[in-house]
Structure formats: C-alpha cells, structure tokens
Design an enzyme around this catalytic site. Structure first.
Site, PDB file in Angstrom:
ATOM      1  N   GLY A 193     -53.460  76.868 -46.009  1.00 59.70           N
ATOM      2  CA  GLY A 193     -52.372  77.504 -45.297  1.00 59.70           C
ATOM      3  C   GLY A 193     -51.683  78.536 -46.179  1.00 59.70           C
ATOM      4  O   GLY A 193     -52.140  79.683 -46.308  1.00 59.70           O
ATOM      5  N   GLY A 194     -50.594  78.136 -46.816  1.00 55.19           N
ATOM      6  CA  GLY A 194     -49.765  79.073 -47.568  1.00 55.19           C
ATOM      7  C   GLY A 194     -50.525  79.947 -48.548  1.00 55.19           C
ATOM      8  O   GLY A 194     -50.309  81.168 -48.608  1.00 55.19           O
ATOM      9  N   GLU A 196     -49.958  70.549 -36.711  1.00 56.63           N
ATOM     10  CA  GLU A 196     -48.778  71.224 -36.149  1.00 56.63           C
ATOM     11  C   GLU A 196     -48.843  71.277 -34.629  1.00 56.63           C
ATOM     12  O   GLU A 196     -47.814  71.421 -33.967  1.00 56.63           O
ATOM     13  CB  GLU A 196     -48.646  72.619 -36.792  1.00 56.63           C
ATOM     14  CG  GLU A 196     -48.135  72.503 -38.224  1.00 56.63           C
ATOM     15  CD  GLU A 196     -48.657  73.543 -39.193  1.00 56.63           C
ATOM     16  OE1 GLU A 196     -49.130  74.601 -38.748  1.00 56.63           O
ATOM     17  OE2 GLU A 196     -48.594  73.276 -40.413  1.00 56.63           O
ATOM     18  N   ASN A 216     -55.947  79.428 -42.909  1.00 54.08           N
ATOM     19  CA  ASN A 216     -55.210  79.294 -41.650  1.00 54.08           C
ATOM     20  C   ASN A 216     -53.896  80.039 -41.830  1.00 54.08           C
ATOM     21  O   ASN A 216     -52.994  79.558 -42.506  1.00 54.08           O
ATOM     22  CB  ASN A 216     -54.974  77.801 -41.357  1.00 54.08           C
ATOM     23  CG  ASN A 216     -54.111  77.588 -40.124  1.00 54.08           C
ATOM     24  OD1 ASN A 216     -53.770  78.541 -39.419  1.00 54.08           O
ATOM     25  ND2 ASN A 216     -53.751  76.339 -39.877  1.00 54.08           N
ATOM     26  N   TRP A 217     -53.826  81.213 -41.226  1.00 53.74           N
ATOM     27  CA  TRP A 217     -52.641  82.050 -41.426  1.00 53.74           C
ATOM     28  C   TRP A 217     -51.445  81.548 -40.609  1.00 53.74           C
ATOM     29  O   TRP A 217     -50.332  82.063 -40.770  1.00 53.74           O
ATOM     30  CB  TRP A 217     -52.953  83.508 -41.057  1.00 53.74           C
ATOM     31  CG  TRP A 217     -53.939  84.181 -41.981  1.00 53.74           C
ATOM     32  CD1 TRP A 217     -54.579  83.622 -43.062  1.00 53.74           C
ATOM     33  CD2 TRP A 217     -54.374  85.542 -41.917  1.00 53.74           C
ATOM     34  NE1 TRP A 217     -55.395  84.550 -43.654  1.00 53.74           N
ATOM     35  CE2 TRP A 217     -55.291  85.737 -42.978  1.00 53.74           C
ATOM     36  CE3 TRP A 217     -54.103  86.615 -41.065  1.00 53.74           C
ATOM     37  CZ2 TRP A 217     -55.913  86.966 -43.215  1.00 53.74           C
ATOM     38  CZ3 TRP A 217     -54.734  87.840 -41.294  1.00 53.74           C
ATOM     39  CH2 TRP A 217     -55.630  88.008 -42.359  1.00 53.74           C
ATOM     40  N   LYS A 218     -51.687  80.603 -39.718  1.00 52.72           N
ATOM     41  CA  LYS A 218     -50.614  80.062 -38.867  1.00 52.72           C
ATOM     42  C   LYS A 218     -49.861  81.208 -38.177  1.00 52.72           C
ATOM     43  O   LYS A 218     -50.467  82.221 -37.841  1.00 52.72           O
ATOM     44  CB  LYS A 218     -49.704  79.144 -39.689  1.00 52.72           C
ATOM     45  CG  LYS A 218     -50.508  78.054 -40.421  1.00 52.72           C
ATOM     46  CD  LYS A 218     -49.686  76.973 -41.037  1.00 52.72           C
ATOM     47  CE  LYS A 218     -50.619  75.956 -41.710  1.00 52.72           C
ATOM     48  NZ  LYS A 218     -49.916  74.811 -42.270  1.00 52.72           N
ATOM     49  N   GLY A 229     -47.957  71.973 -46.501  1.00 52.26           N
ATOM     50  CA  GLY A 229     -46.785  72.800 -46.783  1.00 52.26           C
ATOM     51  C   GLY A 229     -45.750  72.149 -47.680  1.00 52.26           C
ATOM     52  O   GLY A 229     -44.623  72.628 -47.792  1.00 52.26           O
TER      53      GLY A 229
HETATM   54  P1  13P Z   1     -50.765  74.429 -46.673  1.00 52.28           P
HETATM   55  O1  13P Z   1     -51.950  74.885 -47.466  1.00 52.28           O
HETATM   56  O2  13P Z   1     -49.701  75.468 -46.557  1.00 52.28           O
HETATM   57  O3  13P Z   1     -50.269  73.103 -47.137  1.00 52.28           O
HETATM   58  O4  13P Z   1     -51.290  74.224 -45.165  1.00 52.28           O
HETATM   59  C1  13P Z   1     -52.427  73.471 -44.950  1.00 52.28           C
HETATM   60  C2  13P Z   1     -52.818  73.610 -43.535  1.00 52.28           C
HETATM   61  O5  13P Z   1     -52.130  73.162 -42.635  1.00 52.28           O
HETATM   62  C3  13P Z   1     -54.042  74.353 -43.225  1.00 52.28           C
HETATM   63  O6  13P Z   1     -54.412  74.205 -41.900  1.00 52.28           O
END
Ligand code: 13P
Length: 251
Positions: free
Chosen positions: A233-234, A98, A11-13, A173
C-alpha cells in the site's frame, strides 16, 4: 515444483489524480526492465486506463482494486470485471480488508466477484486476513481457512487466474508486521488449505504478503517460505520505494 516468480503488486488505494498517477507509472515502468519479479500497479478506477496505457510497453502490468459481480446493470458507482479489463487491467484485487471491514463485504460476495473476474479473463487477487482481536484469540488460522473456503470458487481456480494475498488487518497501514514465524505459519497454512481443495494446482498459486511491507523489511518477508510476493500500500506510492521492494524480491 520450481519456485514461483515473485509478484510485487502496488495497491494505490484512493490516492493519485491523473497527472501524478501517470507520472508514478512512468517512473516505475522506466526502471522495471531488469527486474526478475513480476510487477503490477493497481490505481483507482478513474485513472486505470491512462496508467495502463503508460505501462503498455513496459514490464509492469495494471490492475483494478475491485469489481462488481454482475455483468452490467443498475449498480450506481460500481464497475464490472469486463470494464476493469476493458480499461487495461490484467488483474483485480478482491476482498481487500478495507472493503470487507469498511463496507461489509462478505466471503460470498468476494467469491461471486472472483467468479466474475475469472469470466472476464482477469487474474483475481483474493485478499484474506485476521483482525487483531482474532489473532489475540488464537483464531488466525481458522479465520484464514474460513475466508479461503468462502471466498474462492469451487471450480476453475488455477495458478493462472488466482493469487491469494494474506493481509493481517492489524498490519495494514500501521507500520506493524507479524513476525517471520507468524508469516510462515499463515502462508504454510494457506498453501496446505489450498492443496486440500485443489491438489497439485495449489502449488501454482502465488501467495502474497501484505501489510506494512517497506524497503527495509521486504527482503526478509519475501524470503519466508510460501511468500511469493507482496501487496504493498503506502510504499507503492513512491517509485523509489516500490522499486526497492521489487529489487528485494529479485535478490
Ligand atoms: P500498507 O502497505 O500501507 O500497510 O497497505 C497494505 C495493503 O493494504 C495493500 O493492499
């Protein structure tokens, strides 16, 4: 039932302009051919099409990060499920924390979006997870039950069109993760809850863990019972670390 093939989803957000995103997709796609898990990247909507086109002849799929529940209309700034699919996505993330906590998205809204995703032929990745206060109050499993009951449609949910992602809000995160026992309890509870609603089909639904999954902890998290992959995510913003997690899933 045989173990499900693991799904590693990035998930690149709200990260990556076109050139960087296409470059990242190219790096991931070029190194994904020998992996035994399924790989998916979910870039921002603005670069979904070029990323999907970059990945077209690779083993990596592309997905969206959200969609609106309506087919079309006066919804400034939103994209429909059909638009996400038209841009090249096979999957769409729905109900990410989020959006639930930052934008007030409710279970009912997530359910409507899931129905829209299914109608458009997309695989919905429905996210659920407790806040830190809910965990501290001992409410984690109740929260997961409520979110599942409210966010999944009553009909038409199958392993072919739905993935559930367990993402504890406090682990996203932060570098913090639940213990392996806590992950096992949450995923076991999700599976049992799905079985009560869907019967044997529940065994075909992939359950992803998300929240600070990194190359260093991926192998142990992915070995927990009922963990059928990860939503990252990250660590998905770097080809090497994303591929290292994928390699851990395959091991
Ligand atoms: P992180 O891996 O940055 O904690 O994020 C997880 C996430 O929200 C994936 O959707």
């Amino acid at each position: 039932m045989a173990a499900l093939k693991k799904l590693i989803a990035g998930n690149w957000k709200m990260n990556m302009l076109a050139s960087a995103g296409v470059g990242l997709a190219r790096d991931i796609g070029a190194n994904a051919q020998d992996l035994t898990c399924e790989l998916l990247v979910c870039p921002p909507a603005t670069i979904l099409r070029p990323v999907a086109e970059t990945l077209a002849d690779t083993a990596v799929a592309a997905g969206g990060q959200d969609c609106h529940e309506a087919e079309s209309g006066a919804f400034t700034g939103d994209v429909s499920a059909a638009m996400v699919g038209d841009a090249g996505a096979s999957h769409v993330i729905l109900g990410h924390s989020e959006r639930r906590h930052g934008l007030g998205e409710t279970d009912a809204r997530v359910r409507a979006k899931t129905l829209a995703a299914h109608a458009a032929g997309l695989i919905a990745i429905v996210c659920i997870g407790e806040t830190e206060a809910e965990r501290d109050a001992g409410q984690t499993l109740d929260v997961l039950s409520t979110q599942l009951a409210g966010s999944l449609p009553d009909t038409g949910v199958t392993g072919a069109n739905t993935v559930v992602a367990y993402e504890p809000v406090w682990a996203i995160g932060t570098g913090r993760t639940p213990t392996l026992e806590e992950v096992e309890a949450a995923h076991g509870h999700i599976r049992t809850t799905l079985e009560a609603a869907l019967g044997a089909e529940a065994g075909a639904i992939r359950l992803l863990y998300g929240g600070s999954m990194k190359p260093e902890n991926a192998e142990t998290l992915l070995a927990v019972a009922n963990v059928d992959g990860g939503l990252i995510g990250g660590a998905s913003l770097d080809a090497e670390s994303f591929l290292a997690i994928a390699a851990a899933a395959a091991s």
